[in-house]
Design a protein around this motif. Structure first.
Motif, PDB file in Angstrom:
ATOM      1  N   GLY A 185      -5.543 -10.938   2.441  1.00 24.74           N
ATOM      2  CA  GLY A 185      -6.960 -10.304   2.891  1.00 24.74           C
ATOM      3  C   GLY A 185      -7.052  -8.940   2.976  1.00 24.74           C
ATOM      4  O   GLY A 185      -8.142  -8.452   3.009  1.00 24.74           O
ATOM      5  N   ASP A 186      -6.051  -8.276   2.614  1.00 21.83           N
ATOM      6  CA  ASP A 186      -6.130  -6.620   2.591  1.00 21.83           C
ATOM      7  C   ASP A 186      -6.665  -6.174   1.367  1.00 21.83           C
ATOM      8  O   ASP A 186      -6.376  -6.728   0.398  1.00 21.83           O
ATOM      9  N   PRO A 187      -7.541  -5.440   1.233  1.00 21.67           N
ATOM     10  CA  PRO A 187      -7.909  -4.564   0.031  1.00 21.67           C
ATOM     11  C   PRO A 187      -7.016  -4.515  -0.879  1.00 21.67           C
ATOM     12  O   PRO A 187      -6.059  -3.593  -0.596  1.00 21.67           O
ATOM     13  N   PRO A 188      -7.181  -4.810  -2.104  1.00 20.29           N
ATOM     14  CA  PRO A 188      -6.083  -4.465  -3.190  1.00 20.29           C
ATOM     15  C   PRO A 188      -5.808  -3.034  -3.451  1.00 20.29           C
ATOM     16  O   PRO A 188      -4.490  -2.697  -3.746  1.00 20.29           O
ATOM     17  N   ALA A 189      -6.760  -2.055  -3.417  1.00 20.06           N
ATOM     18  CA  ALA A 189      -6.290  -0.691  -3.478  1.00 20.06           C
ATOM     19  C   ALA A 189      -5.754  -0.123  -2.556  1.00 20.06           C
ATOM     20  O   ALA A 189      -4.736   0.788  -2.610  1.00 20.06           O
ATOM     21  N   GLU A 190      -5.801  -0.774  -1.349  1.00 19.59           N
ATOM     22  CA  GLU A 190      -5.002  -0.232  -0.281  1.00 19.59           C
ATOM     23  C   GLU A 190      -3.487  -0.780  -0.148  1.00 19.59           C
ATOM     24  O   GLU A 190      -2.449  -0.194   0.201  1.00 19.59           O
ATOM     25  N   ILE A 191      -3.590  -2.021  -0.728  1.00 18.49           N
ATOM     26  CA  ILE A 191      -1.872  -2.467  -1.017  1.00 18.49           C
ATOM     27  C   ILE A 191      -1.136  -1.738  -1.882  1.00 18.49           C
ATOM     28  O   ILE A 191      -0.154  -1.270  -1.704  1.00 18.49           O
ATOM     29  N   LEU A 192      -2.190  -1.413  -3.006  1.00 19.41           N
ATOM     30  CA  LEU A 192      -1.402  -0.486  -4.202  1.00 19.41           C
ATOM     31  C   LEU A 192      -0.967   0.727  -3.524  1.00 19.41           C
ATOM     32  O   LEU A 192       0.168   1.413  -3.877  1.00 19.41           O
ATOM     33  N   ARG A 193      -1.594   1.300  -2.751  1.00 21.61           N
ATOM     34  CA  ARG A 193      -1.618   2.556  -2.199  1.00 21.61           C
ATOM     35  C   ARG A 193      -0.503   2.624  -1.417  1.00 21.61           C
ATOM     36  O   ARG A 193       0.584   3.547  -1.271  1.00 21.61           O
ATOM     37  N   GLU A 194      -0.126   1.482  -0.441  1.00 20.02           N
ATOM     38  CA  GLU A 194       0.951   1.527   0.438  1.00 20.02           C
ATOM     39  C   GLU A 194       2.090   1.243  -0.323  1.00 20.02           C
ATOM     40  O   GLU A 194       3.129   1.979   0.015  1.00 20.02           O
ATOM     41  N   VAL A 195       2.166   0.544  -1.613  1.00 17.87           N
ATOM     42  CA  VAL A 195       3.419   0.518  -2.261  1.00 17.87           C
ATOM     43  C   VAL A 195       3.818   1.890  -2.703  1.00 17.87           C
ATOM     44  O   VAL A 195       5.020   2.129  -2.705  1.00 17.87           O
ATOM     45  N   ILE A 196       2.957   2.647  -3.153  1.00 18.92           N
ATOM     46  CA  ILE A 196       3.341   4.051  -3.563  1.00 18.92           C
ATOM     47  C   ILE A 196       3.766   4.820  -2.465  1.00 18.92           C
ATOM     48  O   ILE A 196       4.497   5.594  -2.673  1.00 18.92           O
ATOM     49  N   GLU A 197       3.125   4.910  -1.206  1.00 21.01           N
ATOM     50  CA  GLU A 197       3.225   5.650  -0.207  1.00 21.01           C
ATOM     51  C   GLU A 197       4.621   5.393   0.602  1.00 21.01           C
ATOM     52  O   GLU A 197       5.240   6.198   1.143  1.00 21.01           O
TER      53      GLU A 197
END
Length: 220
Positions: free
Chosen positions: A125-137
Motif C-alpha cells: 500500500g505504500d506509494p511505489p516512488a516512496e518505496i524506491l526512494r527508501e531503497v536508495i536512501e
C-alpha cells in the motif's frame, strides 16, 4: 516460549530485500530465503538471475537458502511443497515484497494462510516512488537486470538504482517506479542487510521475447 520465526519469499530484487529490511527493523526473526527458479535455465523467471546468485545473496543476508526448480506449468505444486517445508522447519510465516497488485497478493495469501502460515506484507500500500526512494536512501545497491522493451524501459538495463534513476522514472509517468507492471526487475548486491557487498560482474545481454536480460556472475 520460542519467538516466531519467518521466511522471506524473494527473487533477489529491491522490493523483497526492502521487505526483509523493514521486517527486521520491526522485530521479525527472519531465518531463510525462499525462491523458485526455472529448472532448465537455473534462473529466476522474468529476472533472469542465476539461482546461484540468489543463494549467495541469502548467505550475505544471513539467511538459509530454501529453493526449488519448476517449469511454467508446475509453479503452484512446487510452491505448495515449499510451504510444507517452511512449516516443517518450525517457521510460522512468510514475508513478501508485494506493493499494490491485488491479484498477486491474493494468490499468495490464499495459499500461505491455507497452509497455516502467517502472510506478511511490509511494503503493501505504500506509494511505489516512496518505496524506491527508501531503497536508495537506506543504502541498498542494486542494478537493473531485466527490462521489457514494449513498456518503454529498454534503456534502463544495467542502470544502478540511485537518485538519478529515481529522477528518470519520475519523468516517465508510464513506468511504475517499482516496476510493478513488469517494466523492469533488479538485483540487490549490497546494503544494510548484507554482511559484505557481493562482487558481481555484468556479462552478456540476452534477448527473450520482448525482454532484455543482463547476465550477472560473481567475481572469483
Amino acid at each position: 516460549m520460542a519467538l516466531d520465526q519467518y521466511a522471506l519469499m524473494s527473487s533477489g530484487g529491491k522490493d523483497s530485500t526492502l521487505a526483509l529490511d523493514r521486517a527486521r527493523r520491526q522485530g521479525f526473526d527472519v531465518r531463510c530465503m525462499v525462491n523458485i527458479y526455472h529448472g532448465p535455465s537455473k534462473r529466476v523467471a522474468f529476472h533472469g538471475v542465476r539461482n546461484s546468485l540468489i543463494a549467495a545473496q541469502a548467505v550475505a543476508c544471513g539467511l538459509e537458502h530454501l529453493t526449488a526448480a519448476t517449469g511454467p506449468d508446475e509453479y503452484e505444486p512446487v510452491f505448495l511443497r515449499l510451504l510444507d517445508e517452511v512449516k516443517g522447519r518450525g517457521l510460522t510465516g512468510i514475508i513478501f515484497g508485494n506493493v499494490h497488485l491485488d491479484d498477486v497478493r491474493a494468490w499468495f495469501e490464499c495459499r500461505v494462510t491455507a497452509a497455516g502460515l502467517e502472510h506478511v506484507e511490509p511494503l503493501w500500500g505504500d506509494p511505489p516512488a516512496e518505496i524506491l526512494r527508501e531503497v536508495i536512501e537506506r543504502g541498498f545497491r542494486a542494478v537493473v537486470v531485466s527490462v521489457d522493451n514494449e513498456l518503454g524501459a529498454g534503456d534502463l538495463l544495467g542502470k544502478e538504482l540511485d537518485t538519478e534513476f529515481l529522477t528518470v522514472l519520475a519523468e516517465r509517468n508510464t513506468i511504475d517506479p517499482c516496476g510493478e507492471g513488469g517494466e523492469y526487475h533488479s538485483f540487490v548486491y549490497d546494503g544494510p542487510t548484507f554482511s559484505a557487498p557481493m562482487q558481481i560482474v555484468p556479462g552478456d545481454i540476452r534477448i527473450q521475447d520482448h525482454h532484455r536480460l543482463l547476465d550477472l556472475t560473481l567475481s572469483e
